[in-house]
Scaffold this motif. Structure first.
Motif, PDB file in Angstrom:
ATOM      1  N   TYR A   1       0.818  -1.203   0.000  1.00 51.81           N
ATOM      2  CA  TYR A   1       0.000   0.000   0.000  1.00 51.81           C
ATOM      3  C   TYR A   1       0.856   1.258   0.000  1.00 51.81           C
ATOM      4  CZ  TYR A   1      -3.932  -2.995   1.379  1.00 51.81           C
ATOM      5  OH  TYR A   1      -4.896  -3.957   1.426  1.00 51.81           O
ATOM      6  N   TYR A   2       2.045   1.143   0.585  1.00 55.59           N
ATOM      7  CA  TYR A   2       2.854   2.342   0.777  1.00 55.59           C
ATOM      8  C   TYR A   2       4.332   1.982   0.791  1.00 55.59           C
ATOM      9  CZ  TYR A   2       5.100   6.272   3.086  1.00 55.59           C
ATOM     10  OH  TYR A   2       5.941   7.295   3.385  1.00 55.59           O
ATOM     11  N   LEU A   3       5.133   2.885   0.272  1.00 54.91           N
ATOM     12  CA  LEU A   3       6.582   2.690   0.273  1.00 54.91           C
ATOM     13  C   LEU A   3       7.252   4.023   0.526  1.00 54.91           C
ATOM     14  CD1 LEU A   3       9.030   0.801  -0.332  1.00 54.91           C
ATOM     15  CD2 LEU A   3       8.853   1.570  -2.698  1.00 54.91           C
ATOM     16  N   GLY A   4       8.057   4.100   1.565  1.00 56.39           N
ATOM     17  CA  GLY A   4       8.767   5.336   1.850  1.00 56.39           C
ATOM     18  C   GLY A   4       9.058   5.484   3.330  1.00 56.39           C
ATOM     19  N   GLU A   5       9.310   6.712   3.756  1.00 56.39           N
ATOM     20  CA  GLU A   5       9.614   6.968   5.159  1.00 56.39           C
ATOM     21  C   GLU A   5       8.334   6.969   5.986  1.00 56.39           C
ATOM     22  OE1 GLU A   5      11.406  10.865   5.067  1.00 56.39           O
ATOM     23  OE2 GLU A   5       9.478  11.856   5.350  1.00 56.39           O
ATOM     24  N   ILE A   6       8.477   6.639   7.276  1.00 58.10           N
ATOM     25  CA  ILE A   6       7.359   6.691   8.222  1.00 58.10           C
ATOM     26  C   ILE A   6       7.747   7.686   9.308  1.00 58.10           C
ATOM     27  CG2 ILE A   6       5.913   5.373   9.816  1.00 58.10           C
ATOM     28  CD1 ILE A   6       6.409   2.902   8.143  1.00 58.10           C
TER      29      ILE A   6
ATOM     30  N   PHE B   1      10.482   1.939   4.325  1.00 59.99           N
ATOM     31  CA  PHE B   1       9.648   0.827   4.775  1.00 59.99           C
ATOM     32  C   PHE B   1       8.501   0.634   3.790  1.00 59.99           C
ATOM     33  CE2 PHE B   1      11.808   2.292   8.522  1.00 59.99           C
ATOM     34  CZ  PHE B   1      12.090   1.144   9.236  1.00 59.99           C
ATOM     35  N   ALA B   2       8.079  -0.609   3.642  1.00 59.64           N
ATOM     36  CA  ALA B   2       6.916  -0.928   2.814  1.00 59.64           C
ATOM     37  C   ALA B   2       5.802  -1.443   3.715  1.00 59.64           C
ATOM     38  CB  ALA B   2       7.267  -1.985   1.765  1.00 59.64           C
ATOM     39  N   TYR B   3       4.603  -0.863   3.565  1.00 60.37           N
ATOM     40  CA  TYR B   3       3.425  -1.375   4.266  1.00 60.37           C
ATOM     41  C   TYR B   3       2.688  -2.254   3.273  1.00 60.37           C
ATOM     42  CZ  TYR B   3      -0.987  -1.527   6.863  1.00 60.37           C
ATOM     43  OH  TYR B   3      -2.113  -1.949   7.528  1.00 60.37           O
ATOM     44  N   THR B   4       2.699  -3.563   3.503  1.00 57.13           N
ATOM     45  CA  THR B   4       2.265  -4.520   2.496  1.00 57.13           C
ATOM     46  C   THR B   4       0.795  -4.920   2.640  1.00 57.13           C
ATOM     47  OG1 THR B   4       2.729  -6.578   3.712  1.00 57.13           O
ATOM     48  CG2 THR B   4       4.605  -5.467   2.659  1.00 57.13           C
TER      49      THR B   4
ATOM     50  N   TRP C   1       1.478   8.788  12.760  1.00 55.68           N
ATOM     51  CA  TRP C   1       2.588   8.506  11.852  1.00 55.68           C
ATOM     52  C   TRP C   1       2.202   8.891  10.436  1.00 55.68           C
ATOM     53  CZ3 TRP C   1       7.006   6.959  14.256  1.00 55.68           C
ATOM     54  CH2 TRP C   1       6.868   6.530  15.572  1.00 55.68           C
ATOM     55  N   LEU C   2       3.062   9.607   9.766  1.00 58.05           N
ATOM     56  CA  LEU C   2       2.777  10.129   8.434  1.00 58.05           C
ATOM     57  C   LEU C   2       3.401   9.236   7.371  1.00 58.05           C
ATOM     58  CD1 LEU C   2       3.512  13.899   9.192  1.00 58.05           C
ATOM     59  CD2 LEU C   2       1.390  12.618   9.537  1.00 58.05           C
ATOM     60  N   MET C   3       2.543   8.746   6.487  1.00 56.88           N
ATOM     61  CA  MET C   3       2.993   7.979   5.329  1.00 56.88           C
ATOM     62  C   MET C   3       2.532   8.750   4.101  1.00 56.88           C
ATOM     63  SD  MET C   3       2.200   4.000   6.246  1.00 56.88           S
ATOM     64  CE  MET C   3       2.567   3.249   7.830  1.00 56.88           C
ATOM     65  N   GLN C   4       3.292   9.734   3.705  1.00 56.09           N
ATOM     66  CA  GLN C   4       2.813  10.657   2.675  1.00 56.09           C
ATOM     67  C   GLN C   4       3.793  10.866   1.527  1.00 56.09           C
ATOM     68  OE1 GLN C   4       2.091  14.152   5.088  1.00 56.09           O
ATOM     69  NE2 GLN C   4      -0.015  13.557   5.486  1.00 56.09           N
ATOM     70  N   VAL C   5       4.838  10.042   1.435  1.00 52.57           N
ATOM     71  CA  VAL C   5       5.847  10.274   0.403  1.00 52.57           C
ATOM     72  C   VAL C   5       5.267  10.037  -0.981  1.00 52.57           C
ATOM     73  CG1 VAL C   5       8.095   9.594  -0.484  1.00 52.57           C
ATOM     74  CG2 VAL C   5       7.720   9.762   1.960  1.00 52.57           C
ATOM     75  N   ASP C   6       4.770   8.839  -1.229  1.00 50.00           N
ATOM     76  CA  ASP C   6       4.226   8.529  -2.553  1.00 50.00           C
ATOM     77  C   ASP C   6       3.502   7.199  -2.490  1.00 50.00           C
ATOM     78  OD1 ASP C   6       3.582   8.546  -5.177  1.00 50.00           O
ATOM     79  OD2 ASP C   6       5.581   8.199  -5.957  1.00 50.00           O
ATOM     80  N   PHE C   7       2.198   7.235  -2.312  1.00 55.67           N
ATOM     81  CA  PHE C   7       1.446   5.996  -2.212  1.00 55.67           C
ATOM     82  C   PHE C   7       1.404   5.282  -3.563  1.00 55.67           C
ATOM     83  CE2 PHE C   7      -0.570   5.555   1.920  1.00 55.67           C
ATOM     84  CZ  PHE C   7      -0.297   6.771   2.489  1.00 55.67           C
TER      85      PHE C   7
END
Length: 236
Positions: free
Chosen positions: A101-106, A140-143, A220-226
């Motif tokens: 779902y997401y890849l980048g900094e947390i 980190f990747a949120y899978t 926690w912000l996961m906003q780099v590039d979904f």
């Protein structure tokens, strides 16, 4: 991917002489040439997984790729399979997430620091550090399996109060299952029902598990590039 084979020759011997420095010089330095070549490879062959590569190696984003249309046309002409097909059929033991779902900094909303492996190996605690934007240990990747992965390790917690460790991903959920709520921005550990919290002042480099209270320290912000790969149909 294009109909060839990968073969293992157990009895083969390969020799290589490592130089201390390269005897060649390149405009912009050797690193620029390596990043240029790797970026071209990513653009032609990795499909959506090029984003995974760029997040881990952001230096490859800062070099001109050039025209790769001829190489893409070659891949089309040879009827090469997709990179997903390669991961599923040729290298299924790879820990690269097929659906994430997401890849980048947390990043923590209160401290503005990021989750960081600190270069730790399996079995060592998860850390935090200043968000440097250079990828690497802070990617980190949120899978789709609700894992939070870094390389082949996943965030793992065996007790309600932690610690949170980097443990080899097993794909069995359990202690490695986390739920990210996009509205409250909380990361909840499924097994314990506790939320990921900022570190205490006494140990500013280790995030904690605490009872969920929606405080800014638990946001926690996961906003780099979904990259919503998990919503796509599987490639044939």
């Amino acid at each position: 991917m294009c109909g060839g084979t990968l073969e293992i020759a157990p009895c083969s011997h390969v020799g290589h002489v490592f130089r201390k420095t390269t005897p060649y010089s390149f405009p912009g330095g050797t690193g620029r040439v390596v990043n240029h070549n790797n970026a071209r490879l990513a653009e032609v062959w990795l499909d959506d997984w090029k984003h995974f590569y760029y997040n881990i190696n952001p230096g490859a984003l800062n070099v001109p790729v050039g025209d790769v249309s001829e190489r893409k046309a070659l891949r089309e002409r040879l009827k090469c399979k997709s990179f997903r097909w390669y991961l599923e059929n040729i290298y299924p033991e790879s820990q690269m997430p097929l659906d994430y779902y997401y890849l980048g900094e947390i990043r923590n909303a209160e401290t503005s620091n990021c989750l960081d492996t600190l270069g730790g190996k399996a079995g060592q605690p998860l850390g935090m550090g200043y968000c440097h934007g250079m990828g690497g240990n802070q990617v980190f990747a949120y899978t789709k399996r609700k894992q939070i992965m870094s390389d082949d390790n996943c965030l793992d917690a065996a007790h309600p109060r932690g610690p949170i460790k980097l443990i080899r991903c097993h794909g069995m959920r359990g202690n490695q299952e986390w739920t990210y709520d996009t509205k409250t921005r909380t990361i909840k550990h499924t097994n314990t029902g506790m939320c990921l919290d900022k570190p205490e002042s006494s140990d500013v480099w280790k995030p904690l598990l605490r009872a969920c209270d929606r405080s800014r320290g638990q946001q926690w912000l996961m906003q780099v590039d979904f990259k919503w790969q998990a919503r796509r149909h599987r490639a044939s």
